[in-house]
Design a protein around this motif. Structure first.
Motif, short mmCIF file in Angstrom:
data_model
loop_
_atom_site.label_atom_id
_atom_site.label_comp_id
_atom_site.label_asym_id
_atom_site.label_seq_id
_atom_site.Cartn_x
_atom_site.Cartn_y
_atom_site.Cartn_z
N GLY A 127 0.72 -1.37 0.00
CA GLY A 127 0.14 0.09 -0.08
C GLY A 127 0.73 1.47 -0.13
O GLY A 127 0.01 2.44 -0.05
N ILE A 128 2.03 1.35 0.11
CA ILE A 128 2.89 2.46 0.06
C ILE A 128 3.26 2.85 -1.58
O ILE A 128 3.29 1.97 -2.29
CB ILE A 128 4.19 2.70 1.01
N GLY A 129 3.44 4.10 -1.55
CA GLY A 129 3.50 4.43 -3.01
C GLY A 129 2.39 5.43 -3.25
O GLY A 129 1.51 5.66 -2.60
N ALA A 130 2.43 5.92 -4.63
CA ALA A 130 1.11 6.89 -5.06
C ALA A 130 1.30 7.10 -6.57
O ALA A 130 2.20 7.56 -6.85
CB ALA A 130 1.48 8.28 -4.27
N PRO A 131 -0.04 6.81 -7.15
CA PRO A 131 0.04 7.23 -8.39
C PRO A 131 -0.08 8.93 -8.58
O PRO A 131 -0.53 9.58 -7.67
CB PRO A 131 -1.52 6.69 -8.71
N VAL A 132 0.27 9.44 -10.04
CA VAL A 132 0.90 8.83 -11.05
C VAL A 132 2.36 9.09 -11.11
O VAL A 132 2.94 8.76 -12.17
CB VAL A 132 0.12 8.89 -12.37
#
Lengths: 366, 366, 366, 366
Positions: free
Chosen positions: C220-225
């Protein structure tokens, strides 16, 4: 590094000109799961909408917001929310003088000096119409705040029009929604109506002071030393068209206080620290104390007036100008919901930032 | 997105605590080829340095700046410039009360509430000592400005201490360097000396107002609508410790003006537009007009005073506090060079931004 | 918008040149309450330190880190952490050729073309020495990660030197610390030693591939885009000196796979989803899956070699150059701890961001 | 700090989902005075548009761009340009399986794990449809580049599909526009057509490699050490859906070169330095050399295939999935104009940055 964006994690980019096809706000960083629909945002746009009474400009804009992205089945998804307002009042008209002459006190001349190109239709990007985008974004911010800090209440009101200040002894929260000036002093509302009527008839305009208070803000949000809560509020309010001064708590009057008078004494209440007074405006060292966050800003009078003023043309010839058309005798009135929107955006942004910095915890007292 | 940084292209990050080994400024984005040495920066640090007269704190710090990077053979290289000031006055002392009690009106309590940890030595990061880093960065900014806009002159001065304002009729630029208050009104300087002497003896403190003027700023720098020149100045000044209000041009008094009075009329001079007055403070729509850029800010009185005040401890017990030690009766005095430094950083930043946005050209009039 | 910074909430700015007084990292956004001392950071600097075996440059630097701010009584305070490394090996020497000639394959010429000024001492800012600052920041990031996601383990190793790849069948985590190449294949380590010895004697150099794995990263870590976890990793690794390619999971070989082969099938394990394979490198749509995060990068051979190469001088004359002095036959070896440091910074940054975006919760499966 | 934005001074924020009302790009920082109309942008969107031949998805979207702001009388004004593309193909359909099951190799599962909410219609925000916004922004960037560096030419093409590479000996720029794969090797185009036909019929998909070259880029753009030209290109390309690897110049193969082979020798040409080869891909130390800037990226095969794959549901039950509907056998084909768009945005951004850093000048050789 967008010049048309503000906010750290709740990041709002406004776009659009006064008389182009549309304007709006691209909002990135809104948390997922916020219940939202167009009606909730429309509520705040309607508050700002011009033409609602004789003290605001007679331009009639529906100001209908459309949500183009970032919301699915009534909830934000965590992706960018695009809020668009189409310009319905794009009628072709004679801009005459304004195409070539610069209005004194207006951004006409500086936009020209910077860009060498200018959208002269109603002020283009420098129009107060840009603040509709802010109000839309602020409406979304208010709903997101409910998810994180449900006790927060944000309220703006006028405290001064021209030289006429409210009497703080008359302060009554319930009066704010009862008069066209959103002022908590019923007597002031009456006096101002007469005063503004006179101004409007003479084609003149006047400045105002707006105060915005956020109640229920938890202690500990904000961040030293350049993303202070008060720094971000100063920046947010000063970015509103026509604003020339911003104050936190005592504001400029802090200069006149002694250290003894200014130091809000601290006591221990049931739910944490309590203070004898709130000279600080709820912020110490850039971080919220848990008291009311109080910001105030001065709006200069609109420069579009019916008095002849000396100016020059694009080709550098001296001439005179008189601005006919639709005017607000006091643009400060419509700045109230704008100030509230900026407060909402800044508070939400710092609630999110605090989580990113510290998680859900804060330092404890007692 | 650093919370301890400011600026867009000329990006300053300050670091360090009041009583740690050192503090300083990491400056990124300084153009290459700027002639600089430690002496040029030291000049401005010496202006800010405490203990120079009886009206400023008696803490004695050498405040010697060292350039650790970004300069080669007397010129900036375009890479980050690290400016470090070692803390020589780190003597071990009894912080006693301050370790456990919160000083009313001080960031002690909010740092604790946010971080759950606090460097209590002399205020740690919230100490006014942080402003030495700003002054160092400002010294570099001043030299870089010379390369791009050599006519720019930045000058700060005090206009008010407590309730005592200068008389604008006495305004004399040449007086500013002649008195310990950097005030252009010689008479005020005399009166203030007596006034502050009394305050100092009583262990009290008082607020002040500082004005900073940038002369010779070319028209066209700044950017709508959230990186306005005035927005960035508001943010820069409000980020200085103890500042509670910021004004551009007329500031809060703009509320009292009519549109007719406020509109600076425009004429055509030999070198471009001239104005009948400068109510705008040299900024319209967030962009410079070519007039003097005028910003003013209020500094609250220091909260470290010799009067007993009620407060609480970290464990939530009610108690009293009195802050002994080295104090400034009016911290506003030392805020003058800090305000100048912030002005220099903002002006340089927008000069660079303008080039990035437009190149070397601007829109022409005439 | 600093050109010498990376990270969103955990923001690292490196500064300093190869032969200036010092270099270091200004780290903003480190959470408070992280237990840290200089020894913990020194541990990782020692891993990177040159001159440890015959396969790395013989420059002898103590590379002693000093913490100048942001830490109090053994814990981070939430304010900027300044990590400084003094350059002890600043001996005056004859730079001769390098002052006027450009080394082929080196940043000499482009720094000159950009800035018109160049710190020629050992490469100045473009020296691999800059990576010491990264390793210091990475050491801090590792300790902060322990507070938020204690299961995370970050390990880098070499998988290829010149044309010689490891045999994945020999992969043994426990071998990594046992050889000067940090490779998990003991046989490869032996072969490479002989190969590099030959290269070193001939005064030539060669490239390498480094793989860095983060185990235990929560889903769940990270982020678009544009702030995808893989985007930020690509940026982080490509910013390391001499890196020319970055791969996530299958990397460039993904081009050769069919959709059927590439789709990692999903099963339900006791603690959440499990996958049949990890072609994705632990990242889908820019967000972590909970599998190992796998990144790989190629380091080109150092351009400082003993072979004569054709080049030009600053004044544009054609000539030849041969670079005497201290060289790494394979700079890729020392890139291992640098890659680990970058991974640690990116993972921490996204752990913090996730909290800012979502709070402590994540969407649940099952 | 927007997660959906990229660029420093030319700042693009994309918004919108696959099946929402619209998607688009909010572009801030475009210089004023760029001649632009919707047709110029439409040209590039048409190149990317699906359904143009049997090798790309049969979804039929008009992909008509509208300019909503920032352009007046055919020229950019310097204010934000809003580019909107309405989704015409929003037909209600049965998403069936996809609502509850996660597609292996797709961002379905990670979006759910992050946000706890997911727009399952056609992939929502994670759809390749987002790249239409990039192509629109890239079209604007191309026109702006003409104003600043008119010699720049940006061209993308495919060099590999599945295991089938082009033969570099057949490289012919004029072939690129002549085949559905935008490949410079006419023979490869023929072979690939047969190969892909087979894949499409079997319901499978395959990966690809795309190369993008910028010719005519002036020497000196880029910036050490975290906003390097190659760092920003790596980030830009890795942010494109399905990209798993990015290479500059020699890329991963740099690992196999010796220092002697890798060092591009320098000569003096009539217009400045010339190189014997371009292993560096036109970038040294993060700054352009004046040679062709060469970047390459691998696109994985699409995960929407007609083969049954094992997966789980939102409630954690194991099951199988088969994705019917419209598919690209090789999404890499449509990535060509996307890669070009990202290159255009990065090059423009660094041209603007260079002006902000240095002005119009660069260091001179000879």
């Amino acid at each position: 590094m967008s010049m048309n964006s503000f906010g750290h994690l709740f990041r709002v980019t406004t776009w659009g000109e006064s008389h182009g096809p549309a304007l709006g706000a691209t909002v990135d960083g809104c948390p997922p799961g916020v219940a939202i629909d167009e009606g909730m945002i429309q509520h705040w746009l309607d508050k700002r909408k011009p033409g609602q009474n004789k003290f605001t400009t007679q331009r009639r804009e529906a100001d209908q917001v459309k949500i183009l992205s970032g919301v699915f089945e009534g909830q934000t998804t965590g992706t960018p929310v695009q809020l668009m307002i189409e310009n319905t009042d794009q009628r072709s008209k004679d801009y005459g003088d304004i195409m070539d002459k610069f209005r004194p006190g207006h951004a006409d001349i500086t936009y020209w000096q910077k860009y060498g190109i200018r959208d002269y239709r109603g002020g283009g990007r420098s129009s107060a119409r840009e603040t509709a985008s802010r109000v839309a974004a602020g409406g979304l911010a208010r709903e997101a705040i409910k998810q994180i800090a449900p006790n927060v209440q944000i309220t703006g009101y006028m405290t001064q029009i021209g030289p006429n200040k409210i009497n703080r002894d008359n302060f009554d929260w319930s009066q704010i929604e009862q008069n066209p000036f959103w002022t908590p002093d019923a007597q002031a509302a009456e006096d101002w109506a007469a005063y503004l009527d006179g101004l409007r008839k003479s084609g003149n305009s006047v400045g105002a002071i707006v105060e915005v208070v956020a109640r229920g803000v938890p202690a500990g949000i904000g961040a030293p030393v350049y993303a202070k809560l008060d720094t971000d509020l100063a920046s947010a309010m000063m970015s509103i068209n026509a604003v020339k001064g911003v104050e936190i708590g005592e504001g400029m009057a802090a200069a006149e206080l002694t250290g003894e008078a200014n130091a809000d004494e601290i006591f221990m209440g049931q739910n944490g620290p309590q203070y004898s007074s709130n000279h600080s405006g709820g912020i110490l060292g850039g971080i919220s104390t848990g008291q009311d966050v109080v910001v105030r800003f001065a709006v200069k009078p609109t420069s579009s007036i019916l008095t002849t003023r000396k100016t020059i043309t694009k080709s550098g010839e001296e001439t005179e100008i008189i601005t006919k058309g639709r005017h607000d005798p006091c643009v400060g009135i419509r700045a109230v919901p704008v100030g509230e929107a900026m407060m909402a955006c800044v508070i939400l942004d710092h609630l999110l930032l605090h989580r990113g910095q510290i998680g859900e915890n804060r330092g404890r007292i007692g």
